[in-house]
Every structure is written in C-alpha cells, then in structure tokens.
Design a protein around this motif. Structure first.
Motif, PDB file in Angstrom:
ATOM      1  N   THR A 102       8.371  -5.970 -28.749  1.00 43.79           N
ATOM      2  CA  THR A 102       8.123  -4.546 -28.929  1.00 43.79           C
ATOM      3  C   THR A 102       7.608  -4.003 -27.605  1.00 43.79           C
ATOM      4  O   THR A 102       6.987  -4.734 -26.836  1.00 43.79           O
ATOM      5  CB  THR A 102       7.142  -4.267 -30.091  1.00 43.79           C
ATOM      6  N   LEU A 103       7.895  -2.750 -27.345  1.00 43.61           N
ATOM      7  CA  LEU A 103       7.463  -2.095 -26.118  1.00 43.61           C
ATOM      8  C   LEU A 103       6.394  -1.074 -26.465  1.00 43.61           C
ATOM      9  O   LEU A 103       6.622  -0.212 -27.315  1.00 43.61           O
ATOM     10  CB  LEU A 103       8.649  -1.409 -25.429  1.00 43.61           C
ATOM     11  N   ILE A 104       5.240  -1.175 -25.830  1.00 45.46           N
ATOM     12  CA  ILE A 104       4.125  -0.263 -26.104  1.00 45.46           C
ATOM     13  C   ILE A 104       3.738   0.437 -24.812  1.00 45.46           C
ATOM     14  O   ILE A 104       3.386  -0.223 -23.828  1.00 45.46           O
ATOM     15  CB  ILE A 104       2.904  -1.023 -26.666  1.00 45.46           C
ATOM     16  N   PRO A 105       3.815   1.767 -24.784  1.00 45.36           N
ATOM     17  CA  PRO A 105       3.391   2.489 -23.578  1.00 45.36           C
ATOM     18  C   PRO A 105       1.922   2.186 -23.270  1.00 45.36           C
ATOM     19  O   PRO A 105       1.067   2.234 -24.160  1.00 45.36           O
ATOM     20  CB  PRO A 105       3.581   3.962 -23.951  1.00 45.36           C
ATOM     21  N   PHE A 106       1.632   1.854 -22.015  1.00 43.10           N
ATOM     22  CA  PHE A 106       0.271   1.533 -21.608  1.00 43.10           C
ATOM     23  C   PHE A 106      -0.423   2.807 -21.155  1.00 43.10           C
ATOM     24  O   PHE A 106      -0.691   3.032 -19.973  1.00 43.10           O
ATOM     25  CB  PHE A 106       0.279   0.469 -20.503  1.00 43.10           C
ATOM     26  N   VAL A 107      -0.682   3.675 -22.131  1.00 43.51           N
ATOM     27  CA  VAL A 107      -1.333   4.963 -21.900  1.00 43.51           C
ATOM     28  C   VAL A 107      -2.417   5.138 -22.952  1.00 43.51           C
ATOM     29  O   VAL A 107      -2.362   4.543 -24.026  1.00 43.51           O
ATOM     30  CB  VAL A 107      -0.322   6.144 -21.961  1.00 43.51           C
ATOM     31  N   SER A 108      -3.389   5.995 -22.647  1.00 39.94           N
ATOM     32  CA  SER A 108      -4.546   6.156 -23.538  1.00 39.94           C
ATOM     33  C   SER A 108      -4.163   6.670 -24.927  1.00 39.94           C
ATOM     34  O   SER A 108      -4.892   6.450 -25.882  1.00 39.94           O
ATOM     35  CB  SER A 108      -5.584   7.077 -22.900  1.00 39.94           C
ATOM     36  N   GLN A 109      -3.032   7.323 -25.066  1.00 42.04           N
ATOM     37  CA  GLN A 109      -2.587   7.792 -26.381  1.00 42.04           C
ATOM     38  C   GLN A 109      -2.357   6.616 -27.342  1.00 42.04           C
ATOM     39  O   GLN A 109      -2.556   6.748 -28.533  1.00 42.04           O
ATOM     40  CB  GLN A 109      -1.304   8.596 -26.219  1.00 42.04           C
ATOM     41  N   PHE A 110      -1.954   5.447 -26.798  1.00 42.85           N
ATOM     42  CA  PHE A 110      -1.650   4.287 -27.639  1.00 42.85           C
ATOM     43  C   PHE A 110      -2.595   3.102 -27.424  1.00 42.85           C
ATOM     44  O   PHE A 110      -2.719   2.258 -28.293  1.00 42.85           O
ATOM     45  CB  PHE A 110      -0.216   3.812 -27.401  1.00 42.85           C
ATOM     46  N   ILE A 111      -3.257   3.031 -26.274  1.00 43.33           N
ATOM     47  CA  ILE A 111      -4.137   1.898 -25.971  1.00 43.33           C
ATOM     48  C   ILE A 111      -5.585   2.330 -26.156  1.00 43.33           C
ATOM     49  O   ILE A 111      -6.072   3.211 -25.455  1.00 43.33           O
ATOM     50  CB  ILE A 111      -3.914   1.386 -24.529  1.00 43.33           C
ATOM     51  N   ASP A 112      -6.254   1.717 -27.131  1.00 39.99           N
ATOM     52  CA  ASP A 112      -7.658   2.044 -27.394  1.00 39.99           C
ATOM     53  C   ASP A 112      -8.598   1.340 -26.427  1.00 39.99           C
ATOM     54  O   ASP A 112      -9.641   1.882 -26.075  1.00 39.99           O
ATOM     55  CB  ASP A 112      -8.033   1.663 -28.832  1.00 39.99           C
ATOM     56  N   GLY A 113      -8.242   0.118 -26.041  1.00 39.66           N
ATOM     57  CA  GLY A 113      -9.131  -0.604 -25.136  1.00 39.66           C
ATOM     58  C   GLY A 113      -8.564  -1.939 -24.718  1.00 39.66           C
ATOM     59  O   GLY A 113      -7.692  -2.503 -25.374  1.00 39.66           O
ATOM     60  N   VAL A 114      -9.098  -2.436 -23.595  1.00 38.16           N
ATOM     61  CA  VAL A 114      -8.745  -3.745 -23.065  1.00 38.16           C
ATOM     62  C   VAL A 114     -10.039  -4.533 -22.953  1.00 38.16           C
ATOM     63  O   VAL A 114     -10.976  -4.109 -22.283  1.00 38.16           O
ATOM     64  CB  VAL A 114      -8.060  -3.631 -21.679  1.00 38.16           C
ATOM     65  N   ASP A 115     -10.099  -5.667 -23.649  1.00 37.88           N
ATOM     66  CA  ASP A 115     -11.269  -6.543 -23.622  1.00 37.88           C
ATOM     67  C   ASP A 115     -10.918  -7.742 -22.751  1.00 37.88           C
ATOM     68  O   ASP A 115     -10.273  -8.686 -23.214  1.00 37.88           O
ATOM     69  CB  ASP A 115     -11.625  -6.972 -25.045  1.00 37.88           C
ATOM     70  N   ARG A 116     -11.322  -7.669 -21.478  1.00 34.84           N
ATOM     71  CA  ARG A 116     -10.972  -8.742 -20.529  1.00 34.84           C
ATOM     72  C   ARG A 116     -11.575 -10.075 -20.949  1.00 34.84           C
ATOM     73  O   ARG A 116     -10.937 -11.107 -20.822  1.00 34.84           O
ATOM     74  CB  ARG A 116     -11.470  -8.384 -19.128  1.00 34.84           C
ATOM     75  N   ASN A 172     -12.423 -11.292 -23.934  1.00 39.11           N
ATOM     76  CA  ASN A 172     -11.762 -11.926 -25.081  1.00 39.11           C
ATOM     77  C   ASN A 172     -10.246 -11.907 -24.970  1.00 39.11           C
ATOM     78  O   ASN A 172      -9.557 -12.353 -25.888  1.00 39.11           O
ATOM     79  CB  ASN A 172     -12.214 -11.258 -26.385  1.00 39.11           C
ATOM     80  N   ARG A 173      -9.728 -11.351 -23.859  1.00 42.48           N
ATOM     81  CA  ARG A 173      -8.298 -11.306 -23.566  1.00 42.48           C
ATOM     82  C   ARG A 173      -7.492 -10.675 -24.695  1.00 42.48           C
ATOM     83  O   ARG A 173      -6.489 -11.204 -25.146  1.00 42.48           O
ATOM     84  CB  ARG A 173      -7.764 -12.692 -23.199  1.00 42.48           C
ATOM     85  N   THR A 174      -7.990  -9.487 -25.141  1.00 40.67           N
ATOM     86  CA  THR A 174      -7.285  -8.743 -26.184  1.00 40.67           C
ATOM     87  C   THR A 174      -7.143  -7.279 -25.785  1.00 40.67           C
ATOM     88  O   THR A 174      -7.978  -6.723 -25.071  1.00 40.67           O
ATOM     89  CB  THR A 174      -8.013  -8.807 -27.539  1.00 40.67           C
ATOM     90  N   ILE A 175      -6.076  -6.686 -26.278  1.00 39.79           N
ATOM     91  CA  ILE A 175      -5.815  -5.270 -26.108  1.00 39.79           C
ATOM     92  C   ILE A 175      -5.720  -4.682 -27.505  1.00 39.79           C
ATOM     93  O   ILE A 175      -5.037  -5.231 -28.364  1.00 39.79           O
ATOM     94  CB  ILE A 175      -4.492  -5.035 -25.350  1.00 39.79           C
TER      95      ILE A 175
END
Length: 169
Positions: free
Chosen positions: A142-156, A158-161
């Motif tokens: 799946t392709l997910i735009p890496f923009v704030s509209q779709f990405i709530d956060g990046v946890d470096r 715990n290596r999760t988005i």
C-alpha cells in the motif's frame, strides 16, 4: 571507521571523467554535492569493499565529480565504475523536528489509529509534491502519503509510524 558502523548507500560511480582519475557519481541524495560532506566513503560491488578518501570534488552542471586520493589515472578510475557509494550513518547531520532520513524510516512498522498493524515500510518514493511510504503487507503493498494529513507520528525509539489509514486500504 569501524566495520560495526551502519553504511548507507547514497549513489554509485557511473563513469570516469578526464585522464587524471576523476569519476562521475550518480547520487541518491536531495542535493548532489551533499556527498562531499563526507570525506571518507566505502565503495561496494559484488561483495568487494574498498574505503576511499575524497581528495577533491565538484559539481559540473548537475553532476557530481570526485577525485579519490591514490587514484591518479583514467585506468585506475575505470576499475571503480559500477561501485555503490556508501557513507556511515553515524556521520549524518542531525535532523530537525518532524524531519527524517529515508534510511531511518525503512523497516518501521506502520500502525493505524486503532493500533492495527498495516505493514512495514519497504521503501519511499518521491513524487515531487511529497514523499510516499511504500508499505509491504500480507496482501501486497500500500502507498501512504508521508504528509501530516495521514501521518500522526513517528516513534523512532519503538520504530513505529502511526497513520490515519485503514488496514483494508
């Protein structure tokens, strides 16, 4: 540089230039001259590795050209054609808040707001408008735009988005 350092591919040597050992480099960086920030590179091809030091470098048009210490003629330089250029990850500049190196995002788990795992970041794509996460999941990608509209956060750590994205998209 220790062998335990994480080396990151940043381009490859595409050919020679002139007769004094200069090489043309195809970069996978936002700015072609950013590789000149690293004086030591590791070259890698077919299981062979060679550490080199940049003696000189310049941008000609949009192309990066470099001269390595100890490589002084066209024949020596030609032997390096096709080698991947790697630099140590621990020498990357610090990023600003909400700024990430692609290499750090690859391999992260992507979860949605409900906590369901969508998949794992396999790669990123640049579209001109914004970057896109290529997420591998059981049913394909799946392709997910890496923009704030779709990405709530990046946890470096715990290596999760976390994304506003359905598991069935």
């Amino acid at each position: 540089m220790s062998d335990s350092a994480q080396w990151v591919a940043m381009g490859y040597i595409k050919g020679v230039f002139g007769i004094k050992g200069w090489l043309k480099v195809k970069t996978d960086t936002e700015y072609a001259d950013s590789l000149l920030d690293y004086r030591r590179w590791r070259l890698h091809k077919d299981g062979r590795r060679q550490d080199v030091e940049i003696e000189d470098g310049k941008i000609v048009g949009s192309e990066l050209q470099v001269k390595f210490a100890g490589i002084d003629d066209r024949d020596q330089a030609a032997l390096l054609r096709g080698y991947t250029v790697e630099v140590p990850r621990d020498e990357f500049a610090e990023t600003e808040e909400d700024e990430y190196y692609w290499v750090d995002l690859v391999g992260m788990q992507v979860k949605n707001r409900a906590g369901e795992t969508i998949g794992t970041v396999q790669n990123l794509m640049e579209t001109g408008a914004h970057d896109i996460l290529v997420v591998a999941k059981a049913e394909g990608k799946t392709l997910i735009p890496f923009v704030s509209q779709f990405i709530d956060g990046v946890d470096r750590e715990n290596r999760t988005i976390t994304a506003d994205w359905g598991s069935d998209y």
